[in-house]
Design a protein around this motif. Structure first.
Motif, PDB file in Angstrom:
ATOM      1  N   TYR A  62       0.821  -1.211   0.000  1.00 62.74           N
ATOM      2  CA  TYR A  62       0.000   0.000   0.000  1.00 62.74           C
ATOM      3  C   TYR A  62       0.857   1.264   0.000  1.00 62.74           C
ATOM      4  O   TYR A  62       0.697   2.141  -0.857  1.00 62.74           O
ATOM      5  CB  TYR A  62      -0.931  -0.006   1.221  1.00 62.74           C
ATOM      6  CG  TYR A  62      -1.821   1.194   1.311  1.00 62.74           C
ATOM      7  CD1 TYR A  62      -2.870   1.378   0.418  1.00 62.74           C
ATOM      8  CD2 TYR A  62      -1.631   2.156   2.299  1.00 62.74           C
ATOM      9  CE1 TYR A  62      -3.691   2.488   0.505  1.00 62.74           C
ATOM     10  CE2 TYR A  62      -2.447   3.261   2.396  1.00 62.74           C
ATOM     11  CZ  TYR A  62      -3.483   3.421   1.490  1.00 62.74           C
ATOM     12  OH  TYR A  62      -4.298   4.526   1.583  1.00 62.74           O
ATOM     13  N   THR A  78      -4.007   6.384  -4.339  1.00 66.11           N
ATOM     14  CA  THR A  78      -3.683   4.965  -4.493  1.00 66.11           C
ATOM     15  C   THR A  78      -4.305   4.420  -5.768  1.00 66.11           C
ATOM     16  O   THR A  78      -5.484   4.671  -6.036  1.00 66.11           O
ATOM     17  CB  THR A  78      -4.226   4.168  -3.290  1.00 66.11           C
ATOM     18  OG1 THR A  78      -3.889   4.856  -2.098  1.00 66.11           O
ATOM     19  CG2 THR A  78      -3.658   2.769  -3.255  1.00 66.11           C
ATOM     20  N   PRO A  79      -3.531   3.675  -6.559  1.00 68.39           N
ATOM     21  CA  PRO A  79      -4.086   3.067  -7.779  1.00 68.39           C
ATOM     22  C   PRO A  79      -5.266   2.145  -7.449  1.00 68.39           C
ATOM     23  O   PRO A  79      -5.247   1.420  -6.444  1.00 68.39           O
ATOM     24  CB  PRO A  79      -2.911   2.269  -8.342  1.00 68.39           C
ATOM     25  CG  PRO A  79      -1.692   2.897  -7.749  1.00 68.39           C
ATOM     26  CD  PRO A  79      -2.102   3.411  -6.411  1.00 68.39           C
ATOM     27  N   ILE A  80      -6.274   2.180  -8.298  1.00 69.90           N
ATOM     28  CA  ILE A  80      -7.500   1.409  -8.073  1.00 69.90           C
ATOM     29  C   ILE A  80      -7.203  -0.079  -7.943  1.00 69.90           C
ATOM     30  O   ILE A  80      -7.778  -0.750  -7.081  1.00 69.90           O
ATOM     31  CB  ILE A  80      -8.521   1.679  -9.201  1.00 69.90           C
ATOM     32  CG1 ILE A  80      -9.046   3.106  -9.073  1.00 69.90           C
ATOM     33  CG2 ILE A  80      -9.674   0.688  -9.150  1.00 69.90           C
ATOM     34  CD1 ILE A  80      -9.952   3.560 -10.196  1.00 69.90           C
ATOM     35  N   LYS A  81      -6.285  -0.615  -8.762  1.00 71.42           N
ATOM     36  CA  LYS A  81      -6.015  -2.054  -8.693  1.00 71.42           C
ATOM     37  C   LYS A  81      -5.423  -2.447  -7.341  1.00 71.42           C
ATOM     38  O   LYS A  81      -5.697  -3.531  -6.831  1.00 71.42           O
ATOM     39  CB  LYS A  81      -5.133  -2.513  -9.846  1.00 71.42           C
ATOM     40  CG  LYS A  81      -3.713  -2.048  -9.805  1.00 71.42           C
ATOM     41  CD  LYS A  81      -2.904  -2.582 -10.961  1.00 71.42           C
ATOM     42  CE  LYS A  81      -1.442  -2.208 -10.792  1.00 71.42           C
ATOM     43  NZ  LYS A  81      -0.600  -2.832 -11.782  1.00 71.42           N
ATOM     44  N   ILE A  82      -4.645  -1.570  -6.726  1.00 70.20           N
ATOM     45  CA  ILE A  82      -4.081  -1.844  -5.396  1.00 70.20           C
ATOM     46  C   ILE A  82      -5.182  -1.818  -4.342  1.00 70.20           C
ATOM     47  O   ILE A  82      -5.243  -2.684  -3.464  1.00 70.20           O
ATOM     48  CB  ILE A  82      -2.965  -0.828  -5.038  1.00 70.20           C
ATOM     49  CG1 ILE A  82      -1.792  -0.944  -6.014  1.00 70.20           C
ATOM     50  CG2 ILE A  82      -2.516  -0.987  -3.599  1.00 70.20           C
ATOM     51  CD1 ILE A  82      -1.050  -2.263  -5.958  1.00 70.20           C
ATOM     52  N   ARG A  84      -8.349  -2.424  -4.818  1.00 67.50           N
ATOM     53  CA  ARG A  84      -9.172  -3.632  -5.015  1.00 67.50           C
ATOM     54  C   ARG A  84      -8.457  -4.873  -4.466  1.00 67.50           C
ATOM     55  O   ARG A  84      -9.086  -5.725  -3.834  1.00 67.50           O
ATOM     56  CB  ARG A  84      -9.494  -3.823  -6.490  1.00 67.50           C
ATOM     57  CG  ARG A  84     -10.543  -2.854  -6.984  1.00 67.50           C
ATOM     58  CD  ARG A  84     -10.985  -3.175  -8.389  1.00 67.50           C
ATOM     59  NE  ARG A  84     -12.005  -2.238  -8.812  1.00 67.50           N
ATOM     60  CZ  ARG A  84     -12.011  -1.628  -9.979  1.00 67.50           C
ATOM     61  NH1 ARG A  84     -11.068  -1.865 -10.861  1.00 67.50           N
ATOM     62  NH2 ARG A  84     -12.973  -0.789 -10.277  1.00 67.50           N
ATOM     63  N   LEU A  85      -7.171  -4.984  -4.714  1.00 67.29           N
ATOM     64  CA  LEU A  85      -6.391  -6.111  -4.198  1.00 67.29           C
ATOM     65  C   LEU A  85      -6.445  -6.149  -2.672  1.00 67.29           C
ATOM     66  O   LEU A  85      -6.681  -7.209  -2.067  1.00 67.29           O
ATOM     67  CB  LEU A  85      -4.935  -6.004  -4.667  1.00 67.29           C
ATOM     68  CG  LEU A  85      -3.960  -7.011  -4.060  1.00 67.29           C
ATOM     69  CD1 LEU A  85      -4.191  -8.389  -4.674  1.00 67.29           C
ATOM     70  CD2 LEU A  85      -2.530  -6.565  -4.276  1.00 67.29           C
ATOM     71  N   CYS A  88      -9.842  -7.218  -1.338  1.00 64.10           N
ATOM     72  CA  CYS A  88      -9.984  -8.685  -1.373  1.00 64.10           C
ATOM     73  C   CYS A  88      -9.198  -9.335  -0.238  1.00 64.10           C
ATOM     74  O   CYS A  88      -9.658 -10.301   0.371  1.00 64.10           O
ATOM     75  CB  CYS A  88      -9.511  -9.244  -2.711  1.00 64.10           C
ATOM     76  SG  CYS A  88     -10.574  -8.815  -4.090  1.00 64.10           S
ATOM     77  N   ILE A 171     -13.202   4.449  -3.830  1.00 62.38           N
ATOM     78  CA  ILE A 171     -13.424   3.481  -4.903  1.00 62.38           C
ATOM     79  C   ILE A 171     -14.908   3.124  -5.010  1.00 62.38           C
ATOM     80  O   ILE A 171     -15.461   3.016  -6.095  1.00 62.38           O
ATOM     81  CB  ILE A 171     -12.569   2.202  -4.690  1.00 62.38           C
ATOM     82  CG1 ILE A 171     -11.104   2.546  -4.779  1.00 62.38           C
ATOM     83  CG2 ILE A 171     -12.936   1.110  -5.664  1.00 62.38           C
ATOM     84  CD1 ILE A 171     -10.650   3.117  -6.102  1.00 62.38           C
ATOM     85  N   GLU A 175     -17.381   3.525  -8.331  1.00 64.66           N
ATOM     86  CA  GLU A 175     -18.030   2.383  -8.948  1.00 64.66           C
ATOM     87  C   GLU A 175     -19.549   2.529  -8.999  1.00 64.66           C
ATOM     88  O   GLU A 175     -20.221   1.760  -9.656  1.00 64.66           O
ATOM     89  CB  GLU A 175     -17.642   1.089  -8.222  1.00 64.66           C
ATOM     90  CG  GLU A 175     -16.187   0.766  -8.464  1.00 64.66           C
ATOM     91  CD  GLU A 175     -15.720  -0.456  -7.699  1.00 64.66           C
ATOM     92  OE1 GLU A 175     -16.445  -0.954  -6.820  1.00 64.66           O
ATOM     93  OE2 GLU A 175     -14.593  -0.912  -7.995  1.00 64.66           O
TER      94      GLU A 175
END
Length: 176
Positions: A62, A78-82, A84-85, A88, A171, A175
């Motif tokens: 992070y 923070t990048p969206i893919k990070i 989301r990761l 999860c 995020i 969405e």
């Protein structure tokens, strides 16, 4: 201002990474120097230790992602893919927390009536530390290590939401 933020993110990233690296040999040396603790024989130690290391890895990822983005794109978002990761991984963390509780119960059954109290105490301390890290990363900021944060805390008398928690909300808004 950018330099201060970059310094802060580098401090947070390197601190988490250093902890991951240092905790492994420390646990080995502790087990080696004090074999009567029977640390490496306790399931609760292993699950708690792996949980803590996994949480520290998430913190490292992070803070590094924020630092890298600040250096490359002049923005600390923070990048969206990070995000989301890490969202999860939050579920996996909860599963691991429950698994640790089961491991403690199993250790109590396995070792009854001659508990290795020292080892169980260390495992419990690691577990509590991991829980606090989980709360600090995913819900409420528990760590206040600079003067301005402490002044703000004393003035507002409220704990701040964690940075990652704010990113989750950001995020969710995107969405919708």
């Amino acid at each position: 201002m950018k330099e201060m933020l970059e310094k802060r993110l580098a401090y947070l990233y390197s601190g988490e990474l250093s902890s991951i690296i240092v905790f492994v040999p420390v646990s080995y040396l502790l087990n080696y120097a004090f074999p009567n603790l029977q640390l490496y024989s306790l399931y609760s130690f292993w699950v708690s230790f792996i949980l803590l290391e996994f949480l520290l890895l998430q913190g490292t990822i992070y803070w590094y992602a924020k630092l890298k983005r600040l250096r490359n794109e002049k923005s600390a978002i923070t990048p969206i893919k990070i995000v989301r990761l890490l969202h999860c991984s939050k579920s996996l963390n909860i599963v691991m927390i429950i698994t640790a509780i089961v491991a403690f119960a199993f250790d109590f059954i396995k070792w009854y009536p001659s508990f290795p109290l020292g080892g169980l105490s260390i495992a419990f301390f690691i577990f509590i530390f991991a829980i606090l890290e989980f709360i600090n990363y995913f819900y409420i900021q528990l760590s206040y290590d600079n003067v301005s944060d402490i002044k703000n805390l004393l003035k507002s008398r409220k704990l701040k939401k964690s940075s990652l928690n704010k990113d989750f909300k950001r995020i969710n808004k995107l969405e919708l």
